[in-house]
Each structure stands twice: as structure tokens, then as C-alpha cells.
Write an enzyme that holds these catalytic residues in place. Structure first.
Site, mmCIF file in Angstrom:
data_model
loop_
_atom_site.group_PDB
_atom_site.id
_atom_site.type_symbol
_atom_site.label_atom_id
_atom_site.label_comp_id
_atom_site.label_asym_id
_atom_site.label_seq_id
_atom_site.Cartn_x
_atom_site.Cartn_y
_atom_site.Cartn_z
ATOM 1 N N HIS A 162 0.814 -1.219 0.000
ATOM 2 C CA HIS A 162 0.000 0.000 0.000
ATOM 3 C C HIS A 162 0.847 1.269 0.000
ATOM 4 O O HIS A 162 0.360 2.330 0.351
ATOM 5 C CB HIS A 162 -0.969 -0.016 1.196
ATOM 6 C CG HIS A 162 -2.007 -1.095 1.095
ATOM 7 N ND1 HIS A 162 -2.746 -1.534 2.175
ATOM 8 C CD2 HIS A 162 -2.439 -1.822 0.026
ATOM 9 C CE1 HIS A 162 -3.581 -2.487 1.768
ATOM 10 N NE2 HIS A 162 -3.404 -2.689 0.477
ATOM 11 N N CYS B 5 5.924 19.079 -6.425
ATOM 12 C CA CYS B 5 6.870 18.255 -7.174
ATOM 13 C C CYS B 5 8.193 18.993 -7.405
ATOM 14 O O CYS B 5 8.198 20.179 -7.722
ATOM 15 C CB CYS B 5 6.246 17.892 -8.514
ATOM 16 S SG CYS B 5 7.248 16.762 -9.493
ATOM 17 N N SER C 167 -6.779 -7.372 9.861
ATOM 18 C CA SER C 167 -8.196 -7.719 10.037
ATOM 19 C C SER C 167 -8.722 -8.561 8.873
ATOM 20 O O SER C 167 -9.836 -9.067 8.935
ATOM 21 C CB SER C 167 -9.027 -6.439 10.179
ATOM 22 O OG SER C 167 -8.808 -5.590 9.070
ATOM 23 N N GLU D 239 -7.594 -11.143 17.856
ATOM 24 C CA GLU D 239 -8.983 -11.566 17.681
ATOM 25 C C GLU D 239 -9.070 -12.524 16.505
ATOM 26 O O GLU D 239 -8.123 -12.670 15.742
ATOM 27 C CB GLU D 239 -9.860 -10.330 17.430
ATOM 28 C CG GLU D 239 -9.409 -9.540 16.207
ATOM 29 C CD GLU D 239 -10.149 -8.218 15.999
ATOM 30 O OE1 GLU D 239 -10.628 -7.635 16.989
ATOM 31 O OE2 GLU D 239 -10.231 -7.792 14.838
HETATM 32 C C1 BJW Z 1 -3.071 -7.084 16.552
HETATM 33 C C2 BJW Z 1 -2.414 -6.301 17.506
HETATM 34 C C3 BJW Z 1 -1.254 -6.847 18.096
HETATM 35 C C4 BJW Z 1 -4.118 -5.209 16.792
HETATM 36 N N1 BJW Z 1 -0.831 -8.065 17.728
HETATM 37 N N2 BJW Z 1 -2.634 -8.268 16.206
HETATM 38 C C5 BJW Z 1 -13.289 -7.577 -3.037
HETATM 39 C C6 BJW Z 1 -14.310 -7.749 -2.128
HETATM 40 C C7 BJW Z 1 -14.809 -6.639 -1.438
HETATM 41 C C8 BJW Z 1 -14.299 -5.363 -1.633
HETATM 42 C C9 BJW Z 1 -13.286 -5.205 -2.528
HETATM 43 C C10 BJW Z 1 -12.797 -6.302 -3.229
HETATM 44 N N3 BJW Z 1 -11.791 -5.867 -4.020
HETATM 45 C C11 BJW Z 1 -11.646 -4.531 -3.839
HETATM 46 C C12 BJW Z 1 -12.539 -4.085 -2.956
HETATM 47 C C13 BJW Z 1 -12.652 -2.659 -2.493
HETATM 48 C C14 BJW Z 1 -11.658 -2.310 -1.432
HETATM 49 C C15 BJW Z 1 -11.896 -3.196 -0.227
HETATM 50 O O1 BJW Z 1 -11.222 -4.159 0.033
HETATM 51 N N4 BJW Z 1 -12.875 -2.867 0.580
HETATM 52 C C16 BJW Z 1 -13.201 -3.665 1.766
HETATM 53 C C17 BJW Z 1 -13.008 -2.792 3.011
HETATM 54 C C18 BJW Z 1 -14.569 -4.222 1.629
HETATM 55 N N5 BJW Z 1 -10.285 -2.459 -1.909
HETATM 56 C C19 BJW Z 1 -9.681 -1.520 -2.605
HETATM 57 O O2 BJW Z 1 -10.257 -0.479 -2.880
HETATM 58 C C20 BJW Z 1 -8.263 -1.781 -3.099
HETATM 59 N N6 BJW Z 1 -8.223 -1.478 -4.476
HETATM 60 C C21 BJW Z 1 -8.714 -2.291 -5.405
HETATM 61 O O3 BJW Z 1 -9.082 -3.396 -5.160
HETATM 62 O O4 BJW Z 1 -8.734 -1.732 -6.634
HETATM 63 C C22 BJW Z 1 -9.372 -2.441 -7.699
HETATM 64 C C23 BJW Z 1 -9.050 -1.689 -8.973
HETATM 65 C C24 BJW Z 1 -8.510 -2.381 -10.031
HETATM 66 C C25 BJW Z 1 -8.213 -1.700 -11.204
HETATM 67 C C26 BJW Z 1 -8.427 -0.322 -11.274
HETATM 68 C C27 BJW Z 1 -8.942 0.359 -10.197
HETATM 69 C C28 BJW Z 1 -9.257 -0.322 -9.035
HETATM 70 C C29 BJW Z 1 -7.262 -0.838 -2.444
HETATM 71 C C30 BJW Z 1 -7.187 -0.993 -0.973
HETATM 72 C C31 BJW Z 1 -6.203 0.034 -0.392
HETATM 73 C C32 BJW Z 1 -6.242 0.075 1.115
HETATM 74 N N7 BJW Z 1 -5.615 1.256 1.577
HETATM 75 C C33 BJW Z 1 -5.462 1.476 3.014
HETATM 76 C C34 BJW Z 1 -4.901 2.893 3.217
HETATM 77 C C35 BJW Z 1 -3.427 2.965 2.857
HETATM 78 C C36 BJW Z 1 -2.870 4.325 3.038
HETATM 79 C C37 BJW Z 1 -2.904 4.771 4.476
HETATM 80 O O5 BJW Z 1 -2.323 4.129 5.367
HETATM 81 O O6 BJW Z 1 -3.501 5.812 4.721
HETATM 82 O O7 BJW Z 1 -4.585 0.509 3.573
HETATM 83 S S1 BJW Z 1 -6.965 1.234 3.914
HETATM 84 C C38 BJW Z 1 -6.213 0.526 5.345
HETATM 85 O O8 BJW Z 1 -6.638 -0.848 5.511
HETATM 86 C C39 BJW Z 1 -4.710 0.465 5.024
HETATM 87 C C40 BJW Z 1 -4.339 -0.898 5.554
HETATM 88 O O9 BJW Z 1 -3.151 -1.348 4.943
HETATM 89 C C41 BJW Z 1 -5.538 -1.726 5.220
HETATM 90 C C42 BJW Z 1 -5.648 -3.004 6.012
HETATM 91 O O10 BJW Z 1 -5.804 -2.765 7.368
HETATM 92 P P1 BJW Z 1 -5.098 -3.743 8.423
HETATM 93 O O11 BJW Z 1 -3.645 -3.653 8.284
HETATM 94 O O12 BJW Z 1 -5.696 -5.084 8.334
HETATM 95 O O13 BJW Z 1 -5.472 -2.994 9.801
HETATM 96 P P2 BJW Z 1 -6.813 -3.092 10.691
HETATM 97 O O14 BJW Z 1 -6.803 -1.902 11.587
HETATM 98 O O15 BJW Z 1 -7.999 -3.307 9.863
HETATM 99 O O16 BJW Z 1 -6.619 -4.412 11.552
HETATM 100 C C43 BJW Z 1 -5.634 -4.532 12.549
HETATM 101 C C44 BJW Z 1 -5.640 -5.966 13.042
HETATM 102 O O17 BJW Z 1 -4.554 -6.150 13.937
HETATM 103 C C45 BJW Z 1 -6.911 -6.349 13.820
HETATM 104 O O18 BJW Z 1 -7.338 -7.627 13.374
HETATM 105 C C46 BJW Z 1 -6.434 -6.418 15.272
HETATM 106 O O19 BJW Z 1 -7.120 -7.406 16.040
HETATM 107 C C47 BJW Z 1 -4.987 -6.805 15.105
HETATM 108 N N8 BJW Z 1 -4.078 -6.362 16.176
HETATM 109 N N9 BJW Z 1 -3.039 -5.131 17.709
HETATM 110 C C48 BJW Z 1 -1.490 -8.771 16.856
HETATM 111 N N10 BJW Z 1 -0.530 -6.171 19.102
#
Ligand code: BJW
Length: 271
Positions: A127, A176, A220, A246
Site C-alpha cells: 500500500h 513536485c 483484520s 482476535e
Molecule cells: C493485533 C495487535 C497486536 C491489533 N498483535 N494483532 C473484493 C471484495 C470486497 C471489496 C473489494 C474487493 N476488491 C476490492 C474491494 C474494495 C476495497 C476493499 O477491500 N474494501 C473492503 C473494506 C470491503 N479495496 C480496494 O479499494 C483496493 N483497491 C482495489 O481493489 O482496486 C481495484 C481496482 C482495479 C483496477 C483499477 C482500479 C481499481 C485498495 C485498498 C487500499 C487500502 N488502503 C489502506 C490505506 C493505505 C494508506 C494509508 O495508510 O492511509 O490501507 S486502507 C487501510 O486498511 C490500510 C491498511 O493497509 C488496510 C488493512 O488494514 P489492516 O492492516 O488489516 O489494519 P486493521 O486496523 O484493519 O486491523 C488490525 C488488526 O490487527 C486487527 O485484526 C487487530 O485485532 C490486530 N491487532 N493489535 C497482533 N498487538
């Protein structure tokens, strides 16, 4: 219950000792113990916004000043943080594996760069990075760890609910450096609705294809395409171990699940 068999660390270690090519898939939970807020947990709010409301091109086009305040704040936070025991255990594990002619890769959703700081060598940033910018016009990507990134953002980006938007004129936001361009730049991160970089996905496919063990740390498993990687490996018969506080929508697909903070659960299993 599944906790008994799914958290058998002796069995996991025995499998791990026979691997040739291990992949770590990491998310925000891997950096939580460094003091970096996760997206969907408590602390996932900045002012009145969910992080996921600001991480869009729409938000940036509508109010680039607000979105830059948000990213500037997160850059400043990360610049004060250090890798934790989970990052260190992964980096140490890689060193040992490499000495034995085995391979380790880290595929991270995180944009904080802490795996690299901890010493991991093979890191794929799915990302993007908080410390890179991309020109909205010419596309030039630049590394940038300045603090503040521009003078106008000094002291801005306070996270509390009653903070006032800085409304910085677009000329004073990061620009830029390409001679003759000088256009607005954006954080080089992947926002919702944006495609992951083709080269990054290609390399990711290669690494996933070659691995024979996967550790999934602190994600997550709701954001695609990353959320699909470990379940696909499990389908192919690759053992997957999830380390999380979790259960997640993907837990059922995996052979192992280790409950708890990764900084505590990973080191005894890896070191
Ligand atoms: C611990 C802990 C400890 C806590 N020890 N554990 C298919 C199905 C459904 C939807 C879609 C799909 N395909 C695409 C989509 C849409 C969308 C999507 O997925 N939406 C869902 C939410 C439904 N995806 C997209 O839009 C992606 N793009 C795409 O697919 O484009 C298609 C396309 C093709 C061609 C042309 C055009 C388009 C892009 C997704 C980009 C995500 N970006 C972000 C922001 C990045 C920049 C920033 O940081 O600001 O990325 S969103 C945010 O979520 C960030 C993270 O990397 C990402 C994941 O989050 P993560 O890391 O899992 O964190 P949390 O907070 O959710 O979870 C933390 C976990 O840790 C928890 O489980 C806790 O329990 C645990 N934890 N402490 C161990 N100590």
C-alpha cells in the site's frame, strides 16, 4: 475447541523448521505495539473522520489540505516510533534463514517502513509508504522523510476532535521537485478504489507462488486484494498461521491461530 489444536506451537515449530521459503504477511496490528494506531480499532479516528474516509482520492481532490494534514500527522507520529519485538523477531528470523540458504519475504500492508528499520531486507510495500510522494501531474515518485514535510504543515494535523482545519493554500502544500513541474504531490499510498501497482502485484504473486509457509500478522483480513492472499495459500495446501488479538473473517481457513499481541507471541515461536 479449535484453540487447542490450532495453537499447538510445538507442531508449528516443527513444520517451520522444515520450510525453505517463508512469507510474512503483515498489517497494522504488527505496528500496534510500536504505538501506531490501527485502522479499525480504537484510535482509528482522526478528528471526526475514520482513517478510511480520508484515505480516498475523492477526499484528496475535495480537500487536499485536510488530507495532507492527516498524512503529515501520521508521518510525524511514525518518525517518533521504533520497531517492536515482532518486527525484530521477523528480521532476526530472516537473517538466520538466509545463512542457511533459505528465503524469507515480508509482504506488508503497512506504510510506516518499520520492517525495513528493523532490518528486514525483502520487503514488499503493498500500500505504498508515508515517506514517499507522487506528483499528481507528472507521476514522479520521491522519497521524503522531512519533518515537517513543508513549512505550512508545521504544527498542523492535530488529531483531536475540536482541532481546526488549517485550510492551507494548495501552493503551500508539498509540490513536485521535477524541474518545470512544481505540481501538487500526494502521499504515495494506495487509497480505496485505487489499483495496487502492477509491478508490486507481480512480485507479490511470485513470492506467494514460491513460499511453503505463511505467517499472517495483525491484519483484520477485510481489505482486498491483500485479504485474499493467505486464504489462497491455504487453499493450495500451504500451512498458514494467524497471529492476532482476535479472530478474523479468514481465521477458519487457517491451520494455526495464535492469540495475543504479536510482540509476545512471535518471538518465542521464531527465535
Ligand atoms: C493485533 C495487535 C497486536 C491489533 N498483535 N494483532 C473484493 C471484495 C470486497 C471489496 C473489494 C474487493 N476488491 C476490492 C474491494 C474494495 C476495497 C476493499 O477491500 N474494501 C473492503 C473494506 C470491503 N479495496 C480496494 O479499494 C483496493 N483497491 C482495489 O481493489 O482496486 C481495484 C481496482 C482495479 C483496477 C483499477 C482500479 C481499481 C485498495 C485498498 C487500499 C487500502 N488502503 C489502506 C490505506 C493505505 C494508506 C494509508 O495508510 O492511509 O490501507 S486502507 C487501510 O486498511 C490500510 C491498511 O493497509 C488496510 C488493512 O488494514 P489492516 O492492516 O488489516 O489494519 P486493521 O486496523 O484493519 O486491523 C488490525 C488488526 O490487527 C486487527 O485484526 C487487530 O485485532 C490486530 N491487532 N493489535 C497482533 N498487538
Amino acid at each position: 475447541s479449535f484453540h487447542g489444536s490450532k495453537s499447538d506451537s510445538a507442531e508449528f515449530k516443527s513444520l517451520l523448521s522444515k520450510t525453505r521459503n517463508v512469507v510474512f504477511l503483515t498489517g497494522a496490528g504488527c505496528s500496534a505495539e510500536s504505538g501506531i494506531p490501527t485502522f479499525r480499532g480504537a484510535g482509528g479516528l482522526w478528528r471526526k473522520y475514520k482513517a478510511t474516509e480520508l484515505a480516498t482520492l475523492d477526499a484528496f481532490n475535495t480537500n487536499p489540505s485536510l488530507v495532507w494534514e492527516f498524512y503529515s500527522y501520521r508521518r510525524e507520529v511514525v518518525l517518533t516510533k521504533k520497531p517492536n519485538d515482532a518486527h525484530h523477531a521477523i528480521a532476526e528470523f530472516e537473517k538466520r534463514m538466509v545463512k542457511e540458504g533459505r528465503e524469507v519475504h515480508v509482504i506488508t500492508q503497512n506504510v510506516d517502513g518499520l520492517h525495513q528499520t528493523a532490518g528486514s531486507k525483502n520487503v514488499i510495500e503493498l500500500h505504498g509508504s508515508l515517506f514517499k510522494t507522487r506528483c499528481v501531474k507528472c507521476g514522479k515518485i520521491e522519497e521524503n522523510r522531512q519533518s515537517p514535510i513543508v513549512p505550512a504543515l508545521a504544527g498542523k494535523g492535530e488529531p483531536q476532535l475540536d482541532a481546526v482545519d488549517a485550510k492551507i493554500p494548495v501552493e503551500e502544500l508539498p509540490r513536485c521537485s521535477q524541474p518545470g513541474c512544481d505540481s501538487l504531490v500526494r502521499p504515495h499510498v494506495v487509497w480505496f478504489g485505487e489499483a495496487l501497482e502492477y509491478k508490486v502485484l507481480e512480485k507479490t504473486d511470485e513470492v506467494l507462488e514460491a513460499c511453503d509457509m505463511c505467517l499472517l500478522i495483525g491484519t483484520s483480513s477485510v481489505v482486498y486484494p491483500a485479504a485474499g492472499f493467505a486464504p489462497s495459500l491455504a487453499d493450495r495446501g500451504v500451512p498458514v498461521a494467524e497471529f492476532n488479538l482476535e479472530e478474523t473473517p479468514a481465521t477458519g481457513a487457517f491451520r494455526f491461530h495464535f492469540h495475543g499481541p504479536a510482540g509476545q507471541t512471535l518471538p518465542p515461536i521464531l527465535l
